[in-house]
Each structure stands twice: as C-alpha cells, then as structure tokens.
Design a protein around this motif. Structure first.
Motif, short mmCIF file in Angstrom:
data_model
loop_
_atom_site.label_atom_id
_atom_site.label_comp_id
_atom_site.label_asym_id
_atom_site.label_seq_id
_atom_site.Cartn_x
_atom_site.Cartn_y
_atom_site.Cartn_z
N VAL A 62 -6.41 0.68 -0.04
CA VAL A 62 -6.40 1.52 -0.74
C VAL A 62 -6.59 0.62 -1.47
O VAL A 62 -6.19 0.38 -2.62
N LEU A 63 -4.95 -0.70 -1.17
CA LEU A 63 -5.06 -1.59 -2.55
C LEU A 63 -6.21 -2.27 -2.65
O LEU A 63 -6.22 -2.85 -4.33
N ALA A 64 -7.22 -2.28 -1.89
CA ALA A 64 -8.32 -3.23 -2.44
C ALA A 64 -8.29 -3.01 -4.24
O ALA A 64 -9.13 -3.44 -4.52
N LYS A 65 -8.54 -1.16 -4.59
CA LYS A 65 -8.84 -1.01 -5.81
C LYS A 65 -8.40 -1.96 -6.71
O LYS A 65 -9.41 -2.60 -7.51
N GLU A 66 -7.36 -2.37 -6.31
CA GLU A 66 -6.32 -3.13 -8.05
C GLU A 66 -7.37 -4.82 -7.15
O GLU A 66 -6.76 -5.43 -8.21
N TRP A 67 -6.84 -5.09 -5.75
CA TRP A 67 -6.71 -6.64 -5.85
C TRP A 67 -8.39 -6.96 -5.79
O TRP A 67 -8.31 -7.61 -6.42
N LEU A 68 -9.05 -6.07 -5.71
CA LEU A 68 -11.20 -6.83 -6.05
C LEU A 68 -10.97 -6.61 -7.61
O LEU A 68 -12.26 -5.89 -7.57
N SER A 69 -10.32 -6.95 -8.65
CA SER A 69 -10.72 -7.37 -9.71
C SER A 69 -10.72 -8.61 -10.71
O SER A 69 -10.03 -9.26 -10.37
N LYS A 70 -11.47 -8.08 -11.35
CA LYS A 70 -11.54 -9.66 -12.23
C LYS A 70 -10.14 -10.10 -13.28
O LYS A 70 -9.78 -11.61 -12.69
N GLU A 71 -9.62 -9.16 -13.47
CA GLU A 71 -8.29 -9.68 -13.51
C GLU A 71 -7.15 -10.40 -12.42
O GLU A 71 -6.67 -10.97 -12.65
N GLU A 72 -7.58 -10.04 -11.29
CA GLU A 72 -6.44 -10.86 -10.24
C GLU A 72 -7.55 -11.53 -10.21
O GLU A 72 -6.89 -13.08 -9.50
N ASP A 73 -8.67 -11.82 -9.75
CA ASP A 73 -8.90 -13.48 -9.41
C ASP A 73 -8.60 -14.45 -10.53
O ASP A 73 -8.90 -15.19 -10.00
N GLU A 74 -8.57 -13.84 -11.85
CA GLU A 74 -8.47 -14.67 -12.99
C GLU A 74 -7.19 -15.46 -12.88
O GLU A 74 -6.88 -16.07 -13.34
N ALA A 75 -5.81 -14.38 -12.04
CA ALA A 75 -5.33 -14.60 -11.80
C ALA A 75 -4.04 -15.27 -11.49
O ALA A 75 -3.68 -16.78 -11.01
N TRP A 76 -5.03 -15.59 -9.71
CA TRP A 76 -5.28 -16.21 -8.43
C TRP A 76 -5.80 -17.47 -8.32
O TRP A 76 -5.66 -18.57 -7.52
N LYS A 77 -6.52 -18.02 -9.16
CA LYS A 77 -7.98 -18.67 -9.33
C LYS A 77 -7.66 -20.31 -9.32
O LYS A 77 -7.83 -21.04 -8.90
N ASN A 78 -6.28 -20.49 -9.86
CA ASN A 78 -5.47 -21.83 -10.01
C ASN A 78 -4.65 -22.09 -8.55
O ASN A 78 -3.91 -23.16 -8.84
N LEU A 79 -4.35 -21.09 -7.57
CA LEU A 79 -3.35 -21.51 -6.84
C LEU A 79 -4.37 -21.78 -5.30
O LEU A 79 -5.64 -21.83 -5.41
#
Length: 79
Positions: A62-79
């Motif tokens: 269910v949550l993959a719809k929100e997790w698997l997005s370009k926005e999420e990737d961008e938000a987490w890329k420096n961690l």
C-alpha cells in the motif's frame, strides 16, 4: 479451526457492513478486528491472529505508491 457459522451481508454506499447479530454475540462489543484483503475475499480476524509477514507485505504494498516516487528518491538521496 472449524467453520461454525456462515452469514451474508451487503456493503452499503458508505462502505458499511452489518455483522449479523449471531456472530456479534459470539465476540462481544469492543472486540478489535483486522481485515486482511485478498484478490478474491476479505476476512475478519482478531489482530493477534494475523500473520506478521502478511501485515508487513500489505503495508509495504500500500505504501509503495508513495515510497516509490521521484520526490522520495530526491528527499533521501543524501542519506
């Protein structure tokens, strides 16, 4: 676990279902329930009887719809 009763209900326009009285009486007011949903059925179970792996899969699916997005990737890329 043996089948002890079988009743039917109808889902209303508001998404409500009445649990037949004979079944409600078996469990009582205030009983917590979980709703595992499959492709071909919905079950009502006590939460402690649900499979932890099933709950984790359902949550991830269910949550993959929100997790698997370009926005999420961008938000987490420096961690």
């Amino acid at each position: 676990m043996p089948l002890i009763d079988m009743k039917t209900g109808t889902i209303t326009e508001k998404g409500q279902i009445v649990i037949p009285k004979s079944i409600r009486d078996m469990f009582g007011t205030g009983t917590k329930v979980a709703f595992p949903a499959y492709d071909d059925r919905i079950e009502i179970r006590p939460p402690e009887e649900t499979d932890d792996a099933l709950c984790a899969y359902a949550g991830e699916k269910v949550l993959a719809k929100e997790w698997l997005s370009k926005e999420e990737d961008e938000a987490w890329k420096n961690l």
